[in-house]
Design an enzyme around this catalytic site. Structure first.
Site, mmCIF file in Angstrom:
data_model
loop_
_atom_site.group_PDB
_atom_site.id
_atom_site.type_symbol
_atom_site.label_atom_id
_atom_site.label_comp_id
_atom_site.label_asym_id
_atom_site.label_seq_id
_atom_site.Cartn_x
_atom_site.Cartn_y
_atom_site.Cartn_z
ATOM 1 N N HIS A 336 -43.438 36.725 84.231
ATOM 2 C CA HIS A 336 -42.561 36.703 85.393
ATOM 3 C C HIS A 336 -41.131 37.106 85.056
ATOM 4 C CE1 HIS A 336 -45.836 34.496 87.367
ATOM 5 N NE2 HIS A 336 -45.270 34.853 88.499
ATOM 6 N N GLY A 337 -40.724 36.910 83.836
ATOM 7 C CA GLY A 337 -39.360 37.300 83.500
ATOM 8 C C GLY A 337 -39.023 37.046 82.052
#
Lengths: 482, 377
Positions: A336-337
């Site tokens: 996600h990041g």
């Protein structure tokens, strides 16, 4: 290109008209050209990156059946993984990695700072690389036949409705649909249009109007936030990201449906889940099933073959299952990041799943209805609180906010505008009402020849008006940053 | 249902939905073109931003503030006094044609003394926003003094709105903000400051931005329904606001509790403004704004009293003048405002007075500015 814009409305209108007038082959070319144009409206210079990923897996897919040895097949699969994960590693994680090396070096007394690279994250890279990886793995496992038509394959990878933020499509779900020439079906058109209108409403009328309250709340100095404020912000961001992300999926599925293509659902009332397992069957379904089939099950040592194993973990030890669980969720978080806060988010969910596993024998004694009700009452706040690490700026912020929540003395004050609490409560009521309507009311309405069209007309009229009023690209979709 | 009948039903639904949408768009539109802030002020009050032959004397935020700066320079005075405030500064209750608020009255008086007078006021303007505006203006004009209207209500506000946000792209403003922890925090929170936010913020630095801008501009010029969407949004917000007030029985008299986080930030902003003004040799006059007398104020008394003490303490510590003008404007000079609940026609207006009230405020400002800003050593 962003869905909530005049440009997209015109673009899709043109695509729709061409799609239903062109014969099959030119239609495919048109879809590919449209998809590349769609992506190019963001940044043209990143088109080659996406095409590299597609070309790699197209080539790997063709060569896999011809490989004579298992080693050869493994090397081909490794090529796909290397190229795709290499692209991710460079564009998404290089600076994160360098920053952490610098930090570690500092602890060891070595003074080194990473260069000031300006690496722009290509839009959708996390999605299309997973899509192409899944294709190569499925060919390797014998789940799908390799696709020989490069235009068809490229269209599958770049298909604009789902390119940037999913659903993550398996080759077996989509390629066969692209091969045939569907007939224009009024039901498909009607459902598609309704999905797009609903999606736009969730994005432009709800998510984009919640965002300023959430941003303002998270910008408040942490020591001035009470526990109720942290809970409220968790819920508010939980709603914002749900509306924002599900909006994208609605629009993607709706656009595809208008083109006669059926995409799998990506959300199913996640905030009505009664357990972590149930939650992940309802939230970003395409990604959670991808992670299960391509990461978790292989990590447990389970063979995943043609039948796409749904269970059968009987031979796997508890320790291996647990290790696979935590590794999978850490990776899922990092997907996600490039920030440790996302890893914290992933591990938070791993702990939730693990705790639920441990508590299952105790819960079995309860009647099913009671178990579900209790499960919902426990799962909802846990799911919502899990959004804190997803949104917070740093791990220390996460720790501070979690510490606030567990401090009984922090429940005494309120630090946000009163309207924020009110909106959070209304949204929760709205989500429950939407579930009630979808699961109880719609089934009752649908067979009624007058009530059904009247209620659809009324609802769509109101949503259309609100979509028109609020259609502005004031903010990207949240999942664009992944 | 046969396929033909089904198709006809679908067509009817489409036409019906479009009709409902169009009907709603016409229903959700104020009868007259009014600014968003004026809807909040109520039917009886009107925002007035005065001007003279050189240009505007009175602006809202820094967006569009260049006109005020240019006009001030054009007047040719060696310096200006800046007045920062909220809607009490620009709104006139029971407005009549030719009514003036305090700003042009004070401007005329000070101009006769060789000093210009420039006003910046925004609805519910927080002290954080006042601070940013102060730094932006003083980067452009020679300031002989600053007048800050202190409104307890506005300590519940935080963040910078679009009319002020753009100022964060000014290096001079950035430099001043960076001198303070709050300023650094404000700068860090505003990544969109580079573009100033806006309706196309989601397309920043993309090819689509240009296409979207061209399409939107064309629609704006050629399709009335599209051009009036901002009024639809305003009306939706206004109706939701009134509904909320009705359901929870919120009125102008309802006690507004302190929001500690925001209160602390606004006091820090006030202190930062005072420190920077003092360092630059710009005298500051801060006054507690007039509120309606003879009516129970909509604040928790203890919090309000503490606010006055806190701002007084800060002002006096930094050599600024602090005055309590809460009783300055007599009861008879206040008016009513449109009801903020469904079915309520009029309510007391605690914040906005009539033109005659502005005359009283103007007289007090003229006296005090002369004494404490212009003539003091």
């Amino acid at each position: 290109m962003i869905f909530n814009s005049v440009t997209f409305v015109l673009f899709f209108g043109l695509c729709f008209a061409l799609y239903w007038t062109l014969p099959r082959r030119p239609r495919l070319w048109m879809l590919l050209a449209a998809s590349l144009t769609f992506y190019g409206f963001w940044r043209v210079e990143f088109l080659p990156v996406m095409l590299l990923s597609a070309a790699t897996d197209y080539g790997v897919g063709l060569r896999l059946p011809r490989a004579r040895t298992q080693r050869g097949r493994a090397l081909l699969l490794l090529t796909s993984l290397t190229v795709n994960l290499g692209l991710l590693a460079y564009f998404k994680y290089l600076y994160f990695f360098a920053e952490n090396v610098s930090l570690l070096a500092g602890w060891l007394g070595v003074n080194w700072s990473p260069p000031a690279w300006e690496i722009v994250l290509p839009l959708g890279i996390s999605f299309y690389t997973f899509q192409t990886i899944s294709y190569s793995v499925d060919v390797y496992r014998g789940v799908v036949e390799p696709e020989r038509d490069p235009i068809l394959f490229a269209t599958y990878v770049t298909f604009f409705p789902q390119l940037v933020a999913g659903p993550v499509l398996r080759a077996g779900e989509v390629i066969h649909q692209l091969k045939v020439r569907p007939k224009l079906d009024l039901e498909d058109l009607a459902v598609g249009v309704r999905r797009v209108i609903q999606g736009l409403f969730l994005k432009v009328a709800l998510a984009d109007n919640i965002a300023p309250m959430v941003d303002s709340g998270f910008a408040t100095p942490l020591h001035l936030l009470s526990a109720i404020d942290v809970w409220t912000l968790a819920f508010m961001f939980g709603f914002q990201i749900y509306f924002d992300f599900s909006a994208y999926s609605h629009i993607a599925i709706g656009c595809a449906r208008m083109l006669g293509l059926r995409f799998p659902e990506n959300f199913d009332h996640p905030y009505l889940a009664h357990s972590p397992k149930d939650f992940w069957k309802r939230w970003h379904i395409s990604l959670s099933s991808w992670i299960r089939d391509y990461l978790y099950l292989p990590l447990t040592g389970t063979k995943v073959g043609r039948m796409q194993s749904q269970g059968g973990l009987g031979d796997v030890t508890q320790q291996r299952r647990t290790a696979a669980l935590f590794a999978t969720w850490a990776i899922m978080g990092l997907w996600h990041g490039a920030n440790w806060t996302f890893v914290v988010w992933g591990l938070y969910h791993a702990v939730w799943v693990y705790a639920h596993r441990l508590s299952k024998p105790s819960l079995a004694a309860l009647p099913a209805g009671g178990r579900k009700a209790l499960g919902w009452l426990v799962s909802l706040p846990i799911a919502m609180l899990g959004w804190i690490p997803f949104r917070a700026g740093s791990v220390s912020d996460v720790v501070t906010m979690f510490a606030t929540v567990v401090d009984p003395g922090a429940y005494a004050a309120l630090g946000l505008r009163e309207t924020t609490y009110l909106v959070a409560a209304l949204l929760m009521a709205g989500v429950c009402l939407a579930w009630l309507v979808n699961t109880r009311v719609l089934g009752w309405l649908r067979p009624r020849p007058v009530l059904w069209p009247v209620s659809v007309t009324l609802t769509m009229g109101v949503l259309l008006a609100l979509d028109f009023i609020y259609l502005r690209p004031i903010a990207q979709f949240i999942y664009f940053q992944f | 249902m046969g396929s033909r009948a089904s198709a006809l039903v679908r067509l009817a639904c489409v036409i019906g939905a479009l009709g409902i949408a169009l009907g709603l768009l016409h229903l959700l539109r104020p009868a007259t073109e009014r600014k968003g802030e004026d809807l909040a002020l109520g039917a009886q009050a009107r925002s007035v931003y005065s001007a003279d032959a050189h240009g505007p004397l009175h602006c809202g935020g820094t967006t569009g503030g260049d006109a005020c700066v240019a006009a001030s320079r054009s007047r040719g005075h060696p310096g200006a006094v800046l007045w920062l405030g909220n809607s009490q500064v620009h709104a006139i209750n029971q407005w009549q044609a030719e009514d003036e608020n305090a700003s042009p009255r004070v401007a005329r008086a000070l101009q006769s003394l060789g000093t210009d007078f420039v006003t910046f006021s925004i609805p519910n303007g927080s002290i954080q926003e006042h601070w940013v505006i102060f730094e932006w203006v003083r980067a452009r004009l020679t300031l002989k003094g600053v007048v800050v209207a202190l409104c307890y209500d506005d300590t519940r506000e935080t963040g910078l709105r679009n009319g002020v946000l753009e100022a964060l792209t000014d290096p001079a403003v950035q430099g001043r903000l960076e001198e303070h922890a709050l300023g650094r925090s404000m700068l860090a929170r505003k990544p969109e400051a580079a573009t100033g936010g806006g309706e196309l913020a989601g397309l920043d630095q993309t090819v689509q931005q240009r296409a979207e801008r061209a399409l939107v501009d064309w629609l704006q010029s050629n399709w009335d329904l599209w051009a009036k969407r901002h009024r639809n949004r305003l009306e939706v917000y206004h109706r939701l606001y009134r509904l909320r007030n009705t359901v929870f029985n919120i009125s102008p008299s309802t006690k507004r509790p302190k929001i500690p986080a925001r209160y602390a930030e606004n006091l820090a902003a006030f202190d930062a403004l005072l420190i920077n003004a003092q360092a630059a040799g710009i005298p500051v006059l801060a006054y507690v704004v007039p509120i309606r007398p003879n009516a129970e104020i909509p604040y928790v008394q203890a919090d309000y009293q503490q606010y006055k003490l806190d701002t007084q303490r800060l002002a006096e510590a930094r050599g600024a003048t602090w005055l309590n003008w809460e009783s300055l404007v007599p009861e008879a000079l206040w008016g009513s405002k449109g009801g903020t609940q469904v079915g309520v026609k009029a309510e007391l207006d605690f914040m906005h007075f009539m033109a005659t009230g502005h005359a009283v405020l103007a007289d007090a400002l003229i006296r005090t500015i002369r004494r404490d800003l212009l003539e003091s050593p």
